[in-house]
Design a protein around this motif. Structure first.
Motif, PDB file in Angstrom:
ATOM      1  N   LEU A 171     -57.779  23.981  38.639  1.00 55.95           N
ATOM      2  CA  LEU A 171     -58.616  24.638  37.630  1.00 55.95           C
ATOM      3  C   LEU A 171     -59.642  25.492  38.365  1.00 55.95           C
ATOM      4  O   LEU A 171     -60.325  25.009  39.279  1.00 55.95           O
ATOM      5  CB  LEU A 171     -59.342  23.602  36.770  1.00 55.95           C
ATOM      6  CG  LEU A 171     -60.491  24.122  35.895  1.00 55.95           C
ATOM      7  CD1 LEU A 171     -59.950  24.983  34.750  1.00 55.95           C
ATOM      8  CD2 LEU A 171     -61.332  22.965  35.346  1.00 55.95           C
ATOM      9  N   PHE A 221     -63.030  27.015  37.737  1.00 53.67           N
ATOM     10  CA  PHE A 221     -64.148  26.875  36.809  1.00 53.67           C
ATOM     11  C   PHE A 221     -65.140  28.013  37.071  1.00 53.67           C
ATOM     12  O   PHE A 221     -65.590  28.213  38.187  1.00 53.67           O
ATOM     13  CB  PHE A 221     -64.819  25.522  37.029  1.00 53.67           C
ATOM     14  CG  PHE A 221     -66.018  25.268  36.157  1.00 53.67           C
ATOM     15  CD1 PHE A 221     -65.848  24.775  34.874  1.00 53.67           C
ATOM     16  CD2 PHE A 221     -67.298  25.504  36.622  1.00 53.67           C
ATOM     17  CE1 PHE A 221     -66.951  24.522  34.059  1.00 53.67           C
ATOM     18  CE2 PHE A 221     -68.405  25.257  35.823  1.00 53.67           C
ATOM     19  CZ  PHE A 221     -68.231  24.765  34.536  1.00 53.67           C
ATOM     20  N   TYR A 263     -61.367  28.482  33.405  1.00 46.12           N
ATOM     21  CA  TYR A 263     -62.400  28.295  32.391  1.00 46.12           C
ATOM     22  C   TYR A 263     -63.608  29.138  32.778  1.00 46.12           C
ATOM     23  O   TYR A 263     -63.984  29.211  33.957  1.00 46.12           O
ATOM     24  CB  TYR A 263     -62.843  26.834  32.278  1.00 46.12           C
ATOM     25  CG  TYR A 263     -64.022  26.676  31.337  1.00 46.12           C
ATOM     26  CD1 TYR A 263     -63.835  26.681  29.967  1.00 46.12           C
ATOM     27  CD2 TYR A 263     -65.325  26.600  31.837  1.00 46.12           C
ATOM     28  CE1 TYR A 263     -64.910  26.598  29.094  1.00 46.12           C
ATOM     29  CE2 TYR A 263     -66.410  26.515  30.971  1.00 46.12           C
ATOM     30  CZ  TYR A 263     -66.196  26.518  29.600  1.00 46.12           C
ATOM     31  OH  TYR A 263     -67.264  26.458  28.737  1.00 46.12           O
ATOM     32  N   ASP A 264     -64.193  29.788  31.801  1.00 47.30           N
ATOM     33  CA  ASP A 264     -65.458  30.488  31.988  1.00 47.30           C
ATOM     34  C   ASP A 264     -66.181  30.476  30.641  1.00 47.30           C
ATOM     35  O   ASP A 264     -65.562  30.777  29.616  1.00 47.30           O
ATOM     36  CB  ASP A 264     -65.222  31.932  32.446  1.00 47.30           C
ATOM     37  CG  ASP A 264     -66.511  32.620  32.843  1.00 47.30           C
ATOM     38  OD1 ASP A 264     -66.794  32.707  34.047  1.00 47.30           O
ATOM     39  OD2 ASP A 264     -67.253  33.065  31.938  1.00 47.30           O
ATOM     40  N   ASP A 294     -62.195  28.440  26.556  1.00 49.62           N
ATOM     41  CA  ASP A 294     -61.369  27.395  25.947  1.00 49.62           C
ATOM     42  C   ASP A 294     -61.758  26.040  26.539  1.00 49.62           C
ATOM     43  O   ASP A 294     -61.301  25.659  27.620  1.00 49.62           O
ATOM     44  CB  ASP A 294     -59.890  27.680  26.191  1.00 49.62           C
ATOM     45  CG  ASP A 294     -58.991  26.618  25.579  1.00 49.62           C
ATOM     46  OD1 ASP A 294     -59.507  25.706  24.890  1.00 49.62           O
ATOM     47  OD2 ASP A 294     -57.764  26.674  25.804  1.00 49.62           O
ATOM     48  N   ILE A 295     -62.615  25.323  25.842  1.00 48.32           N
ATOM     49  CA  ILE A 295     -63.178  24.073  26.345  1.00 48.32           C
ATOM     50  C   ILE A 295     -62.111  22.992  26.503  1.00 48.32           C
ATOM     51  O   ILE A 295     -62.308  22.010  27.225  1.00 48.32           O
ATOM     52  CB  ILE A 295     -64.313  23.592  25.423  1.00 48.32           C
ATOM     53  CG1 ILE A 295     -65.237  22.618  26.151  1.00 48.32           C
ATOM     54  CG2 ILE A 295     -63.774  22.994  24.148  1.00 48.32           C
ATOM     55  CD1 ILE A 295     -66.148  23.283  27.138  1.00 48.32           C
ATOM     56  N   VAL A 328     -59.493  22.948  28.201  1.00 48.15           N
ATOM     57  CA  VAL A 328     -58.996  22.782  29.576  1.00 48.15           C
ATOM     58  C   VAL A 328     -59.852  21.786  30.360  1.00 48.15           C
ATOM     59  O   VAL A 328     -59.390  21.225  31.358  1.00 48.15           O
ATOM     60  CB  VAL A 328     -58.937  24.128  30.323  1.00 48.15           C
ATOM     61  CG1 VAL A 328     -58.037  25.113  29.606  1.00 48.15           C
ATOM     62  CG2 VAL A 328     -60.323  24.716  30.543  1.00 48.15           C
ATOM     63  N   LEU A 329     -61.075  21.534  29.907  1.00 49.30           N
ATOM     64  CA  LEU A 329     -61.953  20.599  30.602  1.00 49.30           C
ATOM     65  C   LEU A 329     -61.689  19.152  30.191  1.00 49.30           C
ATOM     66  O   LEU A 329     -62.369  18.242  30.665  1.00 49.30           O
ATOM     67  CB  LEU A 329     -63.415  20.957  30.338  1.00 49.30           C
ATOM     68  CG  LEU A 329     -63.832  22.356  30.806  1.00 49.30           C
ATOM     69  CD1 LEU A 329     -65.295  22.623  30.469  1.00 49.30           C
ATOM     70  CD2 LEU A 329     -63.586  22.527  32.295  1.00 49.30           C
TER      71      LEU A 329
END
Length: 217
Positions: free
Chosen positions: A87, A89, A111-112, A118-119, A121-122
């Motif tokens: 990932l 980040f 993710y950014d 798109d939260i 992925v966390l």
């Protein structure tokens, strides 16, 4: 000058020490983890912060930017198993490190908070996570880094790129503090504290790179 009612955004401890002051901002240092940070009331508003990021013109087609990212890419890739999934980040407006890892055979998510928010992925698990020139921007680095560590299995890697605080004297003339979006500044001591806090082993393969490997639970 009296110490304001501030808590460290990394470890949460209060009573920071006065570290530096210039015409634009104040800088405080945590007495526990040694993070240097800008107080919340001197951070940019989200729209102003985004306006700065929109000026970035990073691209996977920029060979100079790839060379810059290789400071993290090369030592981290050497430690990964074939096909390890990662990932990136804080990928920014022109994701590039994720492209470099995909070219090397590593499936990537990005993710950014501004450009790829798109939260979901966390909530996944990754063999490694990267954050290049990201942690110095975080308003709540403690919460964010704990969340990233929770996405890693035992022996997973967290690779960070950020320039490090070396001394109070160097800090006063440091170009890094001139960026208004830079609000947290880490030293080697801070990363050692973070490694102990997160249960991770710490390595420093370059002056602006730190690798943290999650220890077995």
């Amino acid at each position: 000058m009296m110490t304001p009612l501030l808590s460290c955004p990394l470890c949460g401890i209060g009573n920071p020490a006065d570290y530096h002051r210039d015409a634009r901002r104040d800088y405080w240092q945590c007495r526990t983890c040694e993070l240097v940070f800008v107080p919340p009331d001197q951070r940019l508003a989200p729209d102003d912060e985004l306006a700065v990021y929109d000026q970035h013109q990073n691209s996977p087609h920029d060979s100079g930017y790839r060379r810059f990212l290789s400071r993290l890419f090369t030592p981290l890739r050497e430690r990964l198993m074939p096909g390890a999934r990662g990932l990136d980040f804080g990928a920014g407006p022109g994701p590039t490190l994720s492209v470099m890892f995909e070219e090397a055979g590593h499936p990537m998510a990005i993710y950014d908070p501004f450009y790829a928010p798109d939260i979901s992925v966390l909530r996944d698990t990754y063999d490694f996570i990267t954050a290049t020139e990201v942690v110095e921007h975080l308003f709540e680095p403690g919460r964010e880094l704990e969340r990233l560590a929770a996405c890693l299995p035992s022996a997973g890697w967290l690779g960070l790129m950020t320039k490090r605080v070396t001394s109070r004297e160097a800090f006063a003339d440091w170009h890094y503090i001139l960026d208004p979006t830079h609000v947290c500044f880490f030293s080697e001591s801070t990363f050692h504290w973070l490694g102990e806090h997160l249960g991770m082993r710490v390595e420093f393969p370059a002056s602006d790179v730190v690798l943290l490997q999650k220890l077995s639970q």
